[in-house]
Write a protein that holds these residues in place. Structure first.
Motif, PDB file in Angstrom:
ATOM      1  N   VAL A   8       1.011  -1.301   0.019  1.00  0.00           N
ATOM      2  CA  VAL A   8       0.062   0.143  -0.027  1.00  0.00           C
ATOM      3  C   VAL A   8       0.893   1.166  -0.168  1.00  0.00           C
ATOM      4  CG1 VAL A   8      -1.732   1.494   1.328  1.00  0.00           C
ATOM      5  CG2 VAL A   8      -1.937  -1.087   0.989  1.00  0.00           C
ATOM      6  N   ILE A  27      -5.384   7.108   4.347  1.00  0.00           N
ATOM      7  CA  ILE A  27      -4.341   6.258   3.922  1.00  0.00           C
ATOM      8  C   ILE A  27      -2.898   6.802   4.863  1.00  0.00           C
ATOM      9  CG2 ILE A  27      -2.610   5.566   2.255  1.00  0.00           C
ATOM     10  CD1 ILE A  27      -5.108   4.083   2.156  1.00  0.00           C
ATOM     11  N   GLU A  59      -7.947   1.904  -0.584  1.00  0.00           N
ATOM     12  CA  GLU A  59      -7.075   0.784  -0.924  1.00  0.00           C
ATOM     13  C   GLU A  59      -7.902   0.075  -2.249  1.00  0.00           C
ATOM     14  OE1 GLU A  59      -7.208  -1.994   2.508  1.00  0.00           O
ATOM     15  OE2 GLU A  59      -6.309  -0.451   3.761  1.00  0.00           O
TER      16      GLU A  59
END
Length: 65
Positions: A8, A27, A59
């Motif tokens: 990620v 995030i 995501e």
């Protein structure tokens, strides 16, 4: 779990600017600053469930890019 954080993080570096402001911040707070869902919710002014949903959508968008 570490693999997902790294994955990620890499996607966020490349495609983070394509996310909405709230997705970007969620995030950033969760993966970079290691804040809890409750702490992120306080920062963004939304519920823990809202933070969770925002993270999952962000995501998903990162993986789709």
């Amino acid at each position: 779990m570490v693999d997902k954080i790294v994955e990620v993080g890499i996607l966020f570096d490349f495609y983070g600017k394509l996310l909405s402001k709230s997705q970007y911040l969620a995030i950033e707070f969760y993966y970079i600053y290691d804040l809890s869902l409750g702490e992120i919710g306080e920062e963004l002014g939304i519920s823990r469930q809202g933070v969770y949903d925002t993270l999952k959508r962000a995501e998903s968008r990162l993986y789709s890019y």
